[in-house]
Design a protein around this motif. Structure first.
Motif, PDB file in Angstrom:
ATOM      1  N   LEU A 145     -18.878  13.293 -10.904  1.00  0.00           N
ATOM      2  CA  LEU A 145     -19.007  14.727 -10.641  1.00  0.00           C
ATOM      3  C   LEU A 145     -18.124  15.143  -9.465  1.00  0.00           C
ATOM      4  CD1 LEU A 145     -22.860  15.238 -11.005  1.00  0.00           C
ATOM      5  CD2 LEU A 145     -21.112  16.147 -12.510  1.00  0.00           C
ATOM      6  N   LEU A 146     -18.158  14.352  -8.399  1.00  0.00           N
ATOM      7  CA  LEU A 146     -17.390  14.697  -7.213  1.00  0.00           C
ATOM      8  C   LEU A 146     -15.895  14.606  -7.480  1.00  0.00           C
ATOM      9  CD1 LEU A 146     -19.550  12.890  -4.520  1.00  0.00           C
ATOM     10  CD2 LEU A 146     -19.250  15.346  -4.783  1.00  0.00           C
ATOM     11  N   ARG A 147     -15.521  13.765  -8.405  1.00  0.00           N
ATOM     12  CA  ARG A 147     -14.099  13.550  -8.671  1.00  0.00           C
ATOM     13  C   ARG A 147     -13.541  14.521  -9.694  1.00  0.00           C
ATOM     14  NH1 ARG A 147     -12.556   8.044 -11.588  1.00  0.00           N
ATOM     15  NH2 ARG A 147     -13.738   9.143 -13.199  1.00  0.00           N
ATOM     16  N   SER A 148     -14.345  14.919 -10.681  1.00  0.00           N
ATOM     17  CA  SER A 148     -13.759  15.565 -11.853  1.00  0.00           C
ATOM     18  C   SER A 148     -14.212  16.985 -12.140  1.00  0.00           C
ATOM     19  CB  SER A 148     -14.043  14.703 -13.096  1.00  0.00           C
ATOM     20  OG  SER A 148     -15.445  14.614 -13.318  1.00  0.00           O
ATOM     21  N   THR A 149     -15.179  17.517 -11.403  1.00  0.00           N
ATOM     22  CA  THR A 149     -15.660  18.847 -11.739  1.00  0.00           C
ATOM     23  C   THR A 149     -15.455  19.814 -10.569  1.00  0.00           C
ATOM     24  OG1 THR A 149     -17.895  18.261 -11.028  1.00  0.00           O
ATOM     25  CG2 THR A 149     -17.390  18.032 -13.363  1.00  0.00           C
ATOM     26  N   PRO A 150     -15.296  21.102 -10.863  1.00  0.00           N
ATOM     27  CA  PRO A 150     -15.138  22.095  -9.795  1.00  0.00           C
ATOM     28  C   PRO A 150     -16.360  22.127  -8.881  1.00  0.00           C
ATOM     29  CG  PRO A 150     -14.591  23.030 -11.944  1.00  0.00           C
ATOM     30  CD  PRO A 150     -15.216  21.694 -12.207  1.00  0.00           C
ATOM     31  N   ALA A 151     -16.149  22.570  -7.659  1.00  0.00           N
ATOM     32  CA  ALA A 151     -17.224  22.556  -6.657  1.00  0.00           C
ATOM     33  C   ALA A 151     -18.439  23.353  -7.112  1.00  0.00           C
ATOM     34  CB  ALA A 151     -16.699  23.095  -5.323  1.00  0.00           C
ATOM     35  N   HIS A 152     -18.219  24.541  -7.709  1.00  0.00           N
ATOM     36  CA  HIS A 152     -19.364  25.364  -8.100  1.00  0.00           C
ATOM     37  C   HIS A 152     -20.202  24.665  -9.167  1.00  0.00           C
ATOM     38  CE1 HIS A 152     -16.904  26.463 -11.634  1.00  0.00           C
ATOM     39  NE2 HIS A 152     -18.029  26.871 -12.184  1.00  0.00           N
ATOM     40  N   MET A 153     -19.539  23.904 -10.051  1.00  0.00           N
ATOM     41  CA  MET A 153     -20.273  23.220 -11.108  1.00  0.00           C
ATOM     42  C   MET A 153     -21.031  22.015 -10.562  1.00  0.00           C
ATOM     43  SD  MET A 153     -18.975  21.984 -14.862  1.00  0.00           S
ATOM     44  CE  MET A 153     -18.394  23.638 -15.235  1.00  0.00           C
ATOM     45  N   ARG A 154     -20.425  21.300  -9.629  1.00  0.00           N
ATOM     46  CA  ARG A 154     -21.129  20.181  -8.986  1.00  0.00           C
ATOM     47  C   ARG A 154     -22.412  20.687  -8.335  1.00  0.00           C
ATOM     48  NH1 ARG A 154     -15.932  18.918  -6.813  1.00  0.00           N
ATOM     49  NH2 ARG A 154     -16.611  19.525  -4.724  1.00  0.00           N
ATOM     50  N   GLN A 155     -22.305  21.810  -7.642  1.00  0.00           N
ATOM     51  CA  GLN A 155     -23.472  22.360  -6.963  1.00  0.00           C
ATOM     52  C   GLN A 155     -24.543  22.789  -7.963  1.00  0.00           C
ATOM     53  OE1 GLN A 155     -21.697  25.480  -4.650  1.00  0.00           O
ATOM     54  NE2 GLN A 155     -20.720  24.062  -3.207  1.00  0.00           N
ATOM     55  N   GLU A 156     -24.129  23.448  -9.039  1.00  0.00           N
ATOM     56  CA  GLU A 156     -25.097  23.908 -10.038  1.00  0.00           C
ATOM     57  C   GLU A 156     -25.772  22.736 -10.733  1.00  0.00           C
ATOM     58  OE1 GLU A 156     -24.007  26.976 -12.783  1.00  0.00           O
ATOM     59  OE2 GLU A 156     -22.700  27.961 -11.335  1.00  0.00           O
ATOM     60  N   LEU A 157     -24.996  21.713 -11.095  1.00  0.00           N
ATOM     61  CA  LEU A 157     -25.581  20.562 -11.780  1.00  0.00           C
ATOM     62  C   LEU A 157     -26.543  19.808 -10.864  1.00  0.00           C
ATOM     63  CD1 LEU A 157     -22.459  19.275 -13.753  1.00  0.00           C
ATOM     64  CD2 LEU A 157     -24.574  20.163 -14.754  1.00  0.00           C
TER      65      LEU A 157
END
Length: 353
Positions: A145-157
């Protein structure tokens, strides 16, 4: 335990499920991550701390679940969603076996508190060494998650997963007290306990489109999200009723809630639950077709934003269709007396492209 004799009502699902074109690759590696995380058997479940044996694992058909719910995702995003879905099921089965069946509330709280260390990641911060397959899977997911997804999506997930594991503790509290939730309370709570807050992110990963920020917080779009999330969690309560109530003695189920609230039989509660699930889908359709267009016009969305909105809405309906296809075919939810698909014809499944 002898299961109740009930007839599962057939749910309305007018949308076909599509299969991700990368499904063959996902099927080939379906077991790989679960084995690497220690979730899948090493010969004896109790000896190695695994969550499933091979038969149980394949009964879940998580590869099909993923390929049906995010049919347009890239292979990399398909793998990420697959691992996230596997992890939520691993947590669910581990929590049920270790804590719900034993009534170990202090253990459940301690287990959940440790998960919060992994679900609130701060770059460079130290986290505990994982001591079981659920924690190990979460550490591995955080790396992806930290490597491959945008910050807003990491936070939401991560926010969605925190709500999900916390809901498990509340479910156990309800079970130990024999407390059947109030209907209104439960409808809101089910979004958390089903991990439904992850689903908007999954749709975004599948379609590459997000709800435009200028309308995302409007009443109409908020209601759209709610109806979308309610449908998936409440529909699951119907198909998993016997598994949860007869096998796990769980009071956190829409059918149980309606039976207690309305003072009706289990069969009548099942039909009422099906009506409620259908009402949430119809409300989603009403919002998208009738109430959303004026909001779009008032916000002055440009053609690209309108295209993103349409793609997301189509992806959301496809996600629900994929869940329906999974519910009605996975052996995980097969009722006594035959596969679930024999009672509920699976939604039409067609390949993408």
């Amino acid at each position: 335990m002898t299961r109740q004799t009930i007839e599962l009502p057939q749910l309305r699902m007018p949308y076909p499920a599509h299969v991700n074109s990368h499904f063959p690759a996902l099927r080939e590696e379906n077991e790989t991550w679960a084995r690497r995380m220690g979730m899948l058997d090493c010969g004896a479940l109790s000896a190695c701390g695994a969550i499933w044996d091979t038969s149980q694992f394949h009964a879940m058909a998580v590869d099909r679940l993923t390929a049906w719910t995010v049919p347009d995702a890239s292979l990399a995003d398909l793998r990420l969603v697959h691992r996230l879905m596997l992890w939520t099921l691993a947590w669910d089965d581990h929590f049920a076996f270790k804590f719900k069946r034993t009534g170990d509330l202090p253990g459940a709280r301690a287990f959940t508190a440790r998960l919060h260390f992994f679900l609130s990641p701060v770059p460079g911060a130290e986290v505990p060494d994982p001591v079981n397959s659920v924690e190990k899977g979460l550490v591995d997911l955080q790396y992806d998650l930290l490597r491959s997804t945008p910050a807003h999506m990491r936070q939401e997930l991560n926010r969605a997963l925190r709500r999900y594991v916390d809901a498990g503790v509340q479910e156990l509290v309800n079970n130990l007290a024999g407390r059947v939730p109030d209907l209104i309370e439960y409808a809101l709570f089910r979004r958390e306990s089903f991990a439904a807050y992850t689903a908007p992110c999954f749709v975004e990963l599948s379609t590459g489109a997000a709800i435009p920020e200028s309308i995302r917080r409007t009443r109409t779009v908020s209601a759209l999200f709610d109806a979308f999330m309610d449908h998936m969690g409440l529909a699951n309560d119907i198909v998993s009723y016997q598994r949860e109530v007869d096998d796990e003695h769980d009071v956190n189920n829409l059918v149980v809630v309606l039976k207690a609230s309305l003072g009706v039989s289990v069969q009548e509660a099942l039909y009422a639950a099906a009506d409620l699930v259908d009402a949430r889908l119809r409300y989603f359709e009403h919002l998208a077709q009738t109430e959303l267009p004026p909001v779009v016009r008032q916000a002055g969305l440009n053609p690209g934003e309108r295209a993103d909105l349409e793609a997301w809405l189509k992806g959301a309906l496809g996600f629900l269709a994929g869940l329906y296809a999974w519910y009605t075919s996975a052996r995980r939810y097969a009722p006594e007396g035959g596969p679930l698909a024999e009672r509920h014809p699976t939604a039409e499944v067609v390949p993408v492209g």
